[in-house]
Design a protein around this motif. Sequence first.
Motif, PDB file in Angstrom:
ATOM      1  N   GLU A  99       0.835  -1.207   0.000  1.00  0.00           N
ATOM      2  CA  GLU A  99       0.000   0.000   0.000  1.00  0.00           C
ATOM      3  C   GLU A  99       0.866   1.253   0.000  1.00  0.00           C
ATOM      4  O   GLU A  99       0.539   2.241  -0.664  1.00  0.00           O
ATOM      5  CB  GLU A  99      -0.921  -0.011   1.210  1.00  0.00           C
ATOM      6  CG  GLU A  99      -1.911  -1.147   1.169  1.00  0.00           C
ATOM      7  CD  GLU A  99      -2.576  -1.425   2.500  1.00  0.00           C
ATOM      8  OE1 GLU A  99      -3.716  -1.898   2.461  1.00  0.00           O
ATOM      9  OE2 GLU A  99      -1.955  -1.190   3.553  1.00  0.00           O
ATOM     10  N   ILE A 104       2.051   1.964  -3.460  1.00  0.00           N
ATOM     11  CA  ILE A 104       1.001   2.569  -4.288  1.00  0.00           C
ATOM     12  C   ILE A 104       0.806   4.034  -3.921  1.00  0.00           C
ATOM     13  O   ILE A 104       0.730   4.905  -4.799  1.00  0.00           O
ATOM     14  CB  ILE A 104      -0.318   1.782  -4.141  1.00  0.00           C
ATOM     15  CG1 ILE A 104      -0.154   0.388  -4.748  1.00  0.00           C
ATOM     16  CG2 ILE A 104      -1.481   2.527  -4.792  1.00  0.00           C
ATOM     17  CD1 ILE A 104      -1.272  -0.579  -4.405  1.00  0.00           C
ATOM     18  N   MET A 158      -8.393   6.369   2.461  1.00  0.00           N
ATOM     19  CA  MET A 158      -7.978   5.735   1.217  1.00  0.00           C
ATOM     20  C   MET A 158      -7.794   4.226   1.411  1.00  0.00           C
ATOM     21  O   MET A 158      -8.282   3.432   0.617  1.00  0.00           O
ATOM     22  CB  MET A 158      -6.654   6.357   0.741  1.00  0.00           C
ATOM     23  CG  MET A 158      -6.146   5.833  -0.569  1.00  0.00           C
ATOM     24  SD  MET A 158      -4.496   6.462  -0.998  1.00  0.00           S
ATOM     25  CE  MET A 158      -4.679   8.212  -0.759  1.00  0.00           C
ATOM     26  N   ILE A 159      -7.121   3.842   2.479  1.00  0.00           N
ATOM     27  CA  ILE A 159      -6.866   2.429   2.733  1.00  0.00           C
ATOM     28  C   ILE A 159      -8.148   1.691   3.082  1.00  0.00           C
ATOM     29  O   ILE A 159      -8.408   0.606   2.579  1.00  0.00           O
ATOM     30  CB  ILE A 159      -5.803   2.267   3.834  1.00  0.00           C
ATOM     31  CG1 ILE A 159      -4.455   2.692   3.271  1.00  0.00           C
ATOM     32  CG2 ILE A 159      -5.762   0.838   4.366  1.00  0.00           C
ATOM     33  CD1 ILE A 159      -3.368   2.777   4.271  1.00  0.00           C
ATOM     34  N   ASN A 160      -8.959   2.275   3.919  1.00  0.00           N
ATOM     35  CA  ASN A 160     -10.175   1.592   4.342  1.00  0.00           C
ATOM     36  C   ASN A 160     -11.251   1.573   3.266  1.00  0.00           C
ATOM     37  O   ASN A 160     -12.046   0.645   3.217  1.00  0.00           O
ATOM     38  CB  ASN A 160     -10.684   2.175   5.659  1.00  0.00           C
ATOM     39  CG  ASN A 160      -9.850   1.675   6.810  1.00  0.00           C
ATOM     40  OD1 ASN A 160      -9.851   0.500   7.112  1.00  0.00           O
ATOM     41  ND2 ASN A 160      -9.084   2.564   7.426  1.00  0.00           N
ATOM     42  N   GLN A 161     -11.294   2.552   2.394  1.00  0.00           N
ATOM     43  CA  GLN A 161     -12.239   2.502   1.279  1.00  0.00           C
ATOM     44  C   GLN A 161     -11.856   1.407   0.304  1.00  0.00           C
ATOM     45  O   GLN A 161     -12.707   0.704  -0.210  1.00  0.00           O
ATOM     46  CB  GLN A 161     -12.297   3.845   0.559  1.00  0.00           C
ATOM     47  CG  GLN A 161     -13.068   4.884   1.319  1.00  0.00           C
ATOM     48  CD  GLN A 161     -13.019   6.244   0.654  1.00  0.00           C
ATOM     49  OE1 GLN A 161     -12.329   6.434  -0.344  1.00  0.00           O
ATOM     50  NE2 GLN A 161     -13.742   7.203   1.220  1.00  0.00           N
ATOM     51  N   SER A 162     -10.547   1.241   0.067  1.00  0.00           N
ATOM     52  CA  SER A 162     -10.130   0.207  -0.882  1.00  0.00           C
ATOM     53  C   SER A 162     -10.406  -1.184  -0.318  1.00  0.00           C
ATOM     54  O   SER A 162     -10.809  -2.079  -1.040  1.00  0.00           O
ATOM     55  CB  SER A 162      -8.652   0.359  -1.246  1.00  0.00           C
ATOM     56  OG  SER A 162      -7.837   0.129  -0.125  1.00  0.00           O
ATOM     57  N   THR A 163     -10.219  -1.379   0.989  1.00  0.00           N
ATOM     58  CA  THR A 163     -10.489  -2.693   1.569  1.00  0.00           C
ATOM     59  C   THR A 163     -11.985  -2.945   1.655  1.00  0.00           C
ATOM     60  O   THR A 163     -12.429  -4.080   1.495  1.00  0.00           O
ATOM     61  CB  THR A 163      -9.848  -2.852   2.961  1.00  0.00           C
ATOM     62  OG1 THR A 163     -10.320  -1.826   3.823  1.00  0.00           O
ATOM     63  CG2 THR A 163      -8.345  -2.833   2.881  1.00  0.00           C
ATOM     64  N   SER A 193     -14.222  -1.827  -0.494  1.00  0.00           N
ATOM     65  CA  SER A 193     -14.711  -2.142  -1.832  1.00  0.00           C
ATOM     66  C   SER A 193     -14.329  -3.569  -2.230  1.00  0.00           C
ATOM     67  O   SER A 193     -15.078  -4.234  -2.919  1.00  0.00           O
ATOM     68  CB  SER A 193     -14.176  -1.133  -2.857  1.00  0.00           C
ATOM     69  OG  SER A 193     -12.774  -1.233  -2.975  1.00  0.00           O
ATOM     70  N   LEU A 194     -13.163  -4.036  -1.777  1.00  0.00           N
ATOM     71  CA  LEU A 194     -12.780  -5.419  -2.059  1.00  0.00           C
ATOM     72  C   LEU A 194     -13.686  -6.393  -1.335  1.00  0.00           C
ATOM     73  O   LEU A 194     -14.041  -7.433  -1.857  1.00  0.00           O
ATOM     74  CB  LEU A 194     -11.322  -5.666  -1.651  1.00  0.00           C
ATOM     75  CG  LEU A 194     -10.276  -4.976  -2.513  1.00  0.00           C
ATOM     76  CD1 LEU A 194      -8.889  -5.203  -1.923  1.00  0.00           C
ATOM     77  CD2 LEU A 194     -10.330  -5.482  -3.941  1.00  0.00           C
ATOM     78  N   LYS A 235     -17.030  -6.771  -3.163  1.00  0.00           N
ATOM     79  CA  LYS A 235     -17.015  -7.568  -4.393  1.00  0.00           C
ATOM     80  C   LYS A 235     -17.010  -9.059  -4.098  1.00  0.00           C
ATOM     81  O   LYS A 235     -17.532  -9.832  -4.855  1.00  0.00           O
ATOM     82  CB  LYS A 235     -15.774  -7.209  -5.214  1.00  0.00           C
ATOM     83  CG  LYS A 235     -15.856  -5.850  -5.826  1.00  0.00           C
ATOM     84  CD  LYS A 235     -14.608  -5.527  -6.631  1.00  0.00           C
ATOM     85  CE  LYS A 235     -14.684  -4.123  -7.190  1.00  0.00           C
ATOM     86  NZ  LYS A 235     -13.465  -3.769  -7.914  1.00  0.00           N
TER      87      LYS A 235
END
Length: 73
Positions: A10, A13, A60-65, A67-68, A71
Amino acid sequence: MYRYCIYPKEIAIILGKSYTHSCQLVRTIKDAYGITSKRSISIKEFCEYMDLPHDDIFNMINQSTMSLRGKSA
């Protein structure tokens, strides 16, 4: 549930650096804060060391996790 740790992938990125450079940065941060090698660094520690806005990186980190997780469910 929120995550409070940050990992080298992370960091790579976020900073646009290589994974190897991010691993070196994690070791540097651990040395600076006296963290044992087995413990992860927190988002707060990373942000303090790099002088980055904690709220932005945390979201940023928690939104990406999140969204994963959405899915895979």
